[in-house]
Design an enzyme around this catalytic site. Structure first.
Site, PDB file in Angstrom:
ATOM      1  N   GLN A  59      -4.971  -7.175  -1.446  1.00 48.44           N
ATOM      2  CA  GLN A  59      -5.357  -7.872  -2.683  1.00 48.44           C
ATOM      3  C   GLN A  59      -6.791  -7.462  -3.088  1.00 48.44           C
ATOM      4  OE1 GLN A  59      -3.907 -10.280  -0.106  1.00 48.44           O
ATOM      5  NE2 GLN A  59      -1.993  -9.521  -0.924  1.00 48.44           N
ATOM      6  N   HIS A  98       0.844  -1.194   0.000  1.00 52.24           N
ATOM      7  CA  HIS A  98       0.000   0.000   0.000  1.00 52.24           C
ATOM      8  C   HIS A  98       0.878   1.242   0.000  1.00 52.24           C
ATOM      9  CE1 HIS A  98      -3.615  -2.279   1.918  1.00 52.24           C
ATOM     10  NE2 HIS A  98      -3.444  -2.558   0.653  1.00 52.24           N
TER      11      HIS A  98
HETATM   12  P1  IMP Z   1       0.765 -15.028  -3.729  1.00 49.69           P
HETATM   13  O1  IMP Z   1      -0.230 -14.243  -2.959  1.00 49.69           O
HETATM   14  O2  IMP Z   1       2.162 -14.517  -3.593  1.00 49.69           O
HETATM   15  O3  IMP Z   1       0.654 -16.508  -3.481  1.00 49.69           O
HETATM   16  O4  IMP Z   1       0.427 -14.830  -5.282  1.00 49.69           O
HETATM   17  C1  IMP Z   1      -0.760 -15.344  -5.859  1.00 49.69           C
HETATM   18  C2  IMP Z   1      -1.295 -14.400  -6.918  1.00 49.69           C
HETATM   19  O5  IMP Z   1      -1.806 -13.234  -6.302  1.00 49.69           O
HETATM   20  C3  IMP Z   1      -0.250 -13.916  -7.924  1.00 49.69           C
HETATM   21  O6  IMP Z   1      -0.856 -13.759  -9.184  1.00 49.69           O
HETATM   22  C4  IMP Z   1       0.154 -12.562  -7.355  1.00 49.69           C
HETATM   23  O7  IMP Z   1       0.669 -11.734  -8.355  1.00 49.69           O
HETATM   24  C5  IMP Z   1      -1.182 -12.070  -6.843  1.00 49.69           C
HETATM   25  N1  IMP Z   1      -1.062 -11.069  -5.771  1.00 49.69           N
HETATM   26  C6  IMP Z   1      -0.804 -11.324  -4.458  1.00 49.69           C
HETATM   27  N2  IMP Z   1      -0.809 -10.174  -3.773  1.00 49.69           N
HETATM   28  C7  IMP Z   1      -1.097  -9.190  -4.635  1.00 49.69           C
HETATM   29  C8  IMP Z   1      -1.273  -7.769  -4.481  1.00 49.69           C
HETATM   30  O8  IMP Z   1      -1.172  -7.197  -3.402  1.00 49.69           O
HETATM   31  N3  IMP Z   1      -1.574  -7.083  -5.616  1.00 49.69           N
HETATM   32  C9  IMP Z   1      -1.730  -7.693  -6.826  1.00 49.69           C
HETATM   33  N4  IMP Z   1      -1.582  -9.013  -7.008  1.00 49.69           N
HETATM   34  C10 IMP Z   1      -1.263  -9.757  -5.911  1.00 49.69           C
END
Ligand code: IMP
Length: 310
Positions: free
Chosen positions: A222, A41
């Site tokens: 997210q 953020h």
């Molecule tokens: P993880 O959360 O690292 O396991 O990632 C899983 C998916 O969520 C991936 O496609 C990441 O790029 C996406 N992602 C996780 N956190 C964010 C965020 O804060 N903003 C945008 N995409 C996110």
């Protein structure tokens, strides 16, 4: 009831931080309820440009308690780095970490990378921060809760068998290098020393604030389309950024909410892999598309093509 939830309506990166920064001026408790340092953020205010990954952006306001709720997975090193930024910039809010939040351990980060490599072309494009493996362990009841840092004597007994099991997974399944058990135990002691003072019963802070009629903000990370249940599975994160996650990630009931704000941006973007609803993979058979494709072909091949068309 005075709780406001600020949630992402798309795939994250909608600019929730700016809305939360605005609303936090009238709040006394701001709670992160899910995800981990996969989020980012960014706020720009009198303190300059600040990027938060774990600490709620209410930290910029005097008299606020900024809670990292039980639904969050905490990278201790990322948190320690952020705490030092808070100190350096002299941000006035307080920090509290739920004793029930889970720790992201070094083997989670390594397994995140190894799993992604193994998925090959089907990789999710995770942030590589160990988020998924930390939530897997939470559900498998093999996780390490933040509160366990307060009883190091016990943790030094319970942690080694978990690391040894993970090392078996890393070496036998993925063919990776095992992690050093003593090194992780040493890191764990350092974390306890550096963040121990912030750990406590976060749900108590939230329920007390609600009982006193103070404003509470649930800071989403997210977005809905990355939700483990409601998102574009399997291209999702491993938690619930939707309103259900705000309830289980802090321990308050649905009647506590006055408003739920969904934040959208005018154009959709997503990080990592996974589909957009309007995405088209087949090449359009328009004359200009054929022209572009043909312009990349060798001249000899184009001559043959022209001959066959006559
Ligand atoms: P993880 O959360 O690292 O396991 O990632 C899983 C998916 O969520 C991936 O496609 C990441 O790029 C996406 N992602 C996780 N956190 C964010 C965020 O804060 N903003 C945008 N995409 C996110």
């Amino acid at each position: 009831m005075p709780t406001t939830a600020v949630l992402g309506g798309l795939w994250g990166d909608e600019g929730k931080g700016k809305i939360i920064d605005f609303l936090a001026a009238d709040a006394s408790v701001i709670v992160r309820f899910s995800g981990g340092n996969n989020a980012g953020h960014t706020v720009v205010n009198d303190y300059g440009k600040l990027v938060f990954h774990l600490i709620p952006c209410g930290i910029c306001y005097e008299g606020t308690i900024n809670v990292i709720g039980n639904g969050v997975v905490v990278s201790p090193d990322a948190l320690i780095e952020e705490i030092s930024m808070v100190k350096e910039r002299e941000l006035p809010g307080q920090i509290a970490i739920s004793d029930r939040a889970h720790l992201i351990m070094p083997y989670h980060v390594l397994l995140d990378k190894l799993e992604e490599e193994r998925r090959g072309a089907a990789a999710i494009g995770t942030t590589g921060r160990g988020i998924g493996p930390a939530y897997v362990d939470k559900v498998a009841r093999m996780g390490v809760r933040v509160g366990e840092l307060l009883d190091l004597e016990e943790l030094m007994i319970t942690l080694p068998p978990i690391i040894e099991f993970k090392n078996e997974l890393i070496t036998k399944i993925y063919g990776g290098e095992p992690l050093d058990v003593d090194e992780i135990l040493g890191q764990t002691k350092r974390w306890a020393n550096e963040i121990g003072q912030y750990i406590g019963s976060a749900d108590e802070i939230v329920t007390n604030a609600l009982a006193s009629g103070e404003n509470v903000i649930m800071e989403g990370a997210q977005g809905a389309l990355l939700d483990i249940d409601h998102g574009t599975y399997p291209f999702v994160t491993s938690s619930s950024p939707t309103i259900g996650g705000a309830l289980t990630g802090t321990g308050i009931g649905p009647s506590s909410f006055a408003r739920i704000i969904g934040v959208f941006k005018a154009y959709a973007t997503r990080v990592g892999a996974g589909p957009f609803p309007t995405e088209i993979h087949v090449q359009k058979a328009t004359a200009s598309a054929r022209w572009r494709a043909n312009s990349a072909r060798p001249q000899a091949e184009l001559g043959e093509l022209a001959g066959s068309m006559r």
